[in-house]
Design a protein around this motif. Sequence first.
Motif, PDB file in Angstrom:
ATOM      1  N   ALA A 181     -12.309   5.409  21.052  1.00  0.00           N
ATOM      2  CA  ALA A 181     -12.778   4.198  21.740  1.00  0.00           C
ATOM      3  C   ALA A 181     -13.814   3.462  20.899  1.00  0.00           C
ATOM      4  N   ILE A 182     -14.704   4.222  20.252  1.00  0.00           N
ATOM      5  CA  ILE A 182     -15.728   3.598  19.409  1.00  0.00           C
ATOM      6  C   ILE A 182     -15.081   2.917  18.207  1.00  0.00           C
ATOM      7  N   ALA A 183     -14.054   3.562  17.633  1.00  0.00           N
ATOM      8  CA  ALA A 183     -13.351   2.973  16.486  1.00  0.00           C
ATOM      9  C   ALA A 183     -12.727   1.635  16.866  1.00  0.00           C
ATOM     10  N   THR A 184     -12.131   1.575  18.056  1.00  0.00           N
ATOM     11  CA  THR A 184     -11.533   0.322  18.529  1.00  0.00           C
ATOM     12  C   THR A 184     -12.590  -0.772  18.647  1.00  0.00           C
ATOM     13  N   SER A 185     -13.751  -0.413  19.177  1.00  0.00           N
ATOM     14  CA  SER A 185     -14.841  -1.392  19.320  1.00  0.00           C
ATOM     15  C   SER A 185     -15.349  -1.855  17.955  1.00  0.00           C
ATOM     16  N   LEU A 186     -15.428  -0.919  16.998  1.00  0.00           N
ATOM     17  CA  LEU A 186     -15.864  -1.279  15.648  1.00  0.00           C
ATOM     18  C   LEU A 186     -14.892  -2.251  14.991  1.00  0.00           C
ATOM     19  N   ILE A 187     -13.605  -1.987  15.195  1.00  0.00           N
ATOM     20  CA  ILE A 187     -12.588  -2.873  14.623  1.00  0.00           C
ATOM     21  C   ILE A 187     -12.710  -4.271  15.204  1.00  0.00           C
ATOM     22  N   VAL A 188     -12.908  -4.367  16.513  1.00  0.00           N
ATOM     23  CA  VAL A 188     -13.084  -5.674  17.156  1.00  0.00           C
ATOM     24  C   VAL A 188     -14.306  -6.385  16.594  1.00  0.00           C
ATOM     25  N   TYR A 189     -15.372  -5.623  16.346  1.00  0.00           N
ATOM     26  CA  TYR A 189     -16.593  -6.223  15.794  1.00  0.00           C
ATOM     27  C   TYR A 189     -16.356  -6.718  14.367  1.00  0.00           C
ATOM     28  N   MET A 190     -15.720  -5.896  13.545  1.00  0.00           N
ATOM     29  CA  MET A 190     -15.508  -6.274  12.138  1.00  0.00           C
ATOM     30  C   MET A 190     -14.509  -7.406  11.986  1.00  0.00           C
ATOM     31  N   TRP A 191     -13.717  -7.657  13.035  1.00  0.00           N
ATOM     32  CA  TRP A 191     -12.773  -8.763  12.996  1.00  0.00           C
ATOM     33  C   TRP A 191     -13.440 -10.129  13.189  1.00  0.00           C
ATOM     34  N   ARG A 192     -14.674 -10.126  13.593  1.00  0.00           N
ATOM     35  CA  ARG A 192     -15.374 -11.401  13.812  1.00  0.00           C
ATOM     36  C   ARG A 192     -15.476 -12.180  12.498  1.00  0.00           C
ATOM     37  N   PRO A 193     -15.241 -13.482  12.545  1.00  0.00           N
ATOM     38  CA  PRO A 193     -15.299 -14.295  11.317  1.00  0.00           C
ATOM     39  C   PRO A 193     -16.638 -14.231  10.594  1.00  0.00           C
ATOM     40  N   ASP A 194     -17.729 -13.968  11.347  1.00  0.00           N
ATOM     41  CA  ASP A 194     -19.030 -13.896  10.698  1.00  0.00           C
ATOM     42  C   ASP A 194     -19.317 -12.494  10.150  1.00  0.00           C
ATOM     43  N   VAL A 195     -18.353 -11.592  10.269  1.00  0.00           N
ATOM     44  CA  VAL A 195     -18.516 -10.251   9.682  1.00  0.00           C
ATOM     45  C   VAL A 195     -17.499 -10.103   8.542  1.00  0.00           C
ATOM     46  N   PHE A 196     -16.297  -9.562   8.817  1.00  0.00           N
ATOM     47  CA  PHE A 196     -15.270  -9.435   7.782  1.00  0.00           C
ATOM     48  C   PHE A 196     -13.967 -10.112   8.170  1.00  0.00           C
ATOM     49  N   GLY A 197     -13.894 -10.657   9.382  1.00  0.00           N
ATOM     50  CA  GLY A 197     -12.643 -11.196   9.880  1.00  0.00           C
ATOM     51  C   GLY A 197     -12.311 -12.578   9.372  1.00  0.00           C
ATOM     52  N   VAL A 198     -11.020 -12.889   9.453  1.00  0.00           N
ATOM     53  CA  VAL A 198     -10.497 -14.218   9.115  1.00  0.00           C
ATOM     54  C   VAL A 198      -9.590 -14.640  10.260  1.00  0.00           C
ATOM     55  N   LYS A 199      -9.859 -15.786  10.835  1.00  0.00           N
ATOM     56  CA  LYS A 199      -9.074 -16.273  11.966  1.00  0.00           C
ATOM     57  C   LYS A 199      -7.881 -17.068  11.442  1.00  0.00           C
ATOM     58  N   VAL A 200      -6.667 -16.600  11.791  1.00  0.00           N
ATOM     59  CA  VAL A 200      -5.448 -17.304  11.400  1.00  0.00           C
ATOM     60  C   VAL A 200      -4.675 -17.610  12.676  1.00  0.00           C
ATOM     61  N   GLY A 201      -4.835 -18.840  13.186  1.00  0.00           N
ATOM     62  CA  GLY A 201      -4.240 -19.185  14.464  1.00  0.00           C
ATOM     63  C   GLY A 201      -4.881 -18.375  15.576  1.00  0.00           C
ATOM     64  N   ASN A 202      -4.046 -17.656  16.326  1.00  0.00           N
ATOM     65  CA  ASN A 202      -4.551 -16.788  17.388  1.00  0.00           C
ATOM     66  C   ASN A 202      -4.678 -15.336  16.941  1.00  0.00           C
ATOM     67  N   ASN A 203      -4.519 -15.121  15.657  1.00  0.00           N
ATOM     68  CA  ASN A 203      -4.517 -13.754  15.129  1.00  0.00           C
ATOM     69  C   ASN A 203      -5.784 -13.478  14.335  1.00  0.00           C
ATOM     70  N   ASN A 204      -6.395 -12.307  14.582  1.00  0.00           N
ATOM     71  CA  ASN A 204      -7.534 -11.861  13.780  1.00  0.00           C
ATOM     72  C   ASN A 204      -7.019 -11.020  12.625  1.00  0.00           C
ATOM     73  N   THR A 205      -7.480 -11.293  11.424  1.00  0.00           N
ATOM     74  CA  THR A 205      -7.057 -10.523  10.252  1.00  0.00           C
ATOM     75  C   THR A 205      -8.274 -10.222   9.386  1.00  0.00           C
ATOM     76  N   THR A 206      -8.028  -9.380   8.390  1.00  0.00           N
ATOM     77  CA  THR A 206      -9.077  -9.066   7.417  1.00  0.00           C
ATOM     78  C   THR A 206      -8.895  -9.885   6.142  1.00  0.00           C
TER      79      THR A 206
END
Length: 371
Positions: free
Chosen positions: A149-174
């Motif tokens: 559960a913690i890993a899932t939350s970490l992934i959601v956090y790292m997907w944020r554009p201001d962290v490591f994420g890149v927003k492509v349409g409605n999809n979060n990517t790295t």
Amino acid sequence: MKKFDKERVLLALAGPVIALAVAFVLSAIVLIASGKNPVEPFAIMFEQVGFSDVQVRILNQATLYYIAALAVAIGFRMNLFNIGVDGQYQLGAMMTAIVGAHMNLPAAIQVPLLLLTAVFTGAFWSGIAGVLKVTRGVSEVVATIMLNAIATSLIVYMWRPDVFGVKVGNNNTTGVMHESGWIPGIDLGASGEIYGLIVLAVLLGIGYWIALNRTRFGFDLRASGASETAAAASGVDPKRMVLTAMLLSGAVAGLAGLPILMGDTHTYNLNFPTGIGFLGIGIALLGRNSPVGIAFAALLWAWLDKASPELDFHGYDKEIAVIMQGLIVLSVVVSYEAVREWGLRRQQRRVGAELAAGHVLGHNTTKEVAG
């Protein structure tokens, strides 16, 4: 081959064969109860194996399943239930994708760096559960479930554009990884491409077998899994073995998502496959923690996954494959216990017969000497 060896092989094969037979029968009963033909769905799925593109998809999916199941099997050998493989491989894949997108080194350096990133991420995440178990006695089942559960939350956090994420349409990517970190596959033309890291899966299976059967560590691992008390009496540190097994299990788990990441998607996004770690549990059980058995089980699971979509075009629900997977897991537990009890009774009868024969022989010899 000696008689004992033949019997041992038969006992080893009896469990999975009975489990599969029971699962097929129960699945057929479910189909009959729903008013469907109990044979045609399986015939349709078997027919799919003859198509080369389906064969490629089965091999690719089986590669992911095989690595995840090996990770589970390492824990099982130590009598540990690493239910956190799912979180370990997802976190390992995401960290690998982030490193691959932000670093662009020559392929000779980039590829090993990405592999090590996945290994150390998975080992670190499983190591938390290992440390909790050896220092505080926390069950690895509880710890790894919470860490998922913690890993899932970490992934959601790292997907944020201001962290490591890149927003492509409605999809979060790295973001897309640099090409120096891509692993070329085996191109079969119109049939598709087999993941290049299928070679890694084979090497992991070979390494697992050698480590388990040809090294002192493997002996200590199996001894500790059979009886911690007996292992400790022979000089094995059970806490060290628990921690080592958890670290190795997590390290292998971290690699489970890399065949598709480095060979196909080249990014970690919302479409990245999930649940592979949980499926690995059933595959490891069906394969009896043997590298060869796990390979066949992984191919069976992948076949059920990739051949079942064809059922939709023939008026059947493809979920029959999911039902069968669940029935296999249930049947495995029952059939293995039944085979184990049967084998134990046979061994007891054989020992009893040998002791009785020895007693009679000794009695007759005594009479001859006395005479």
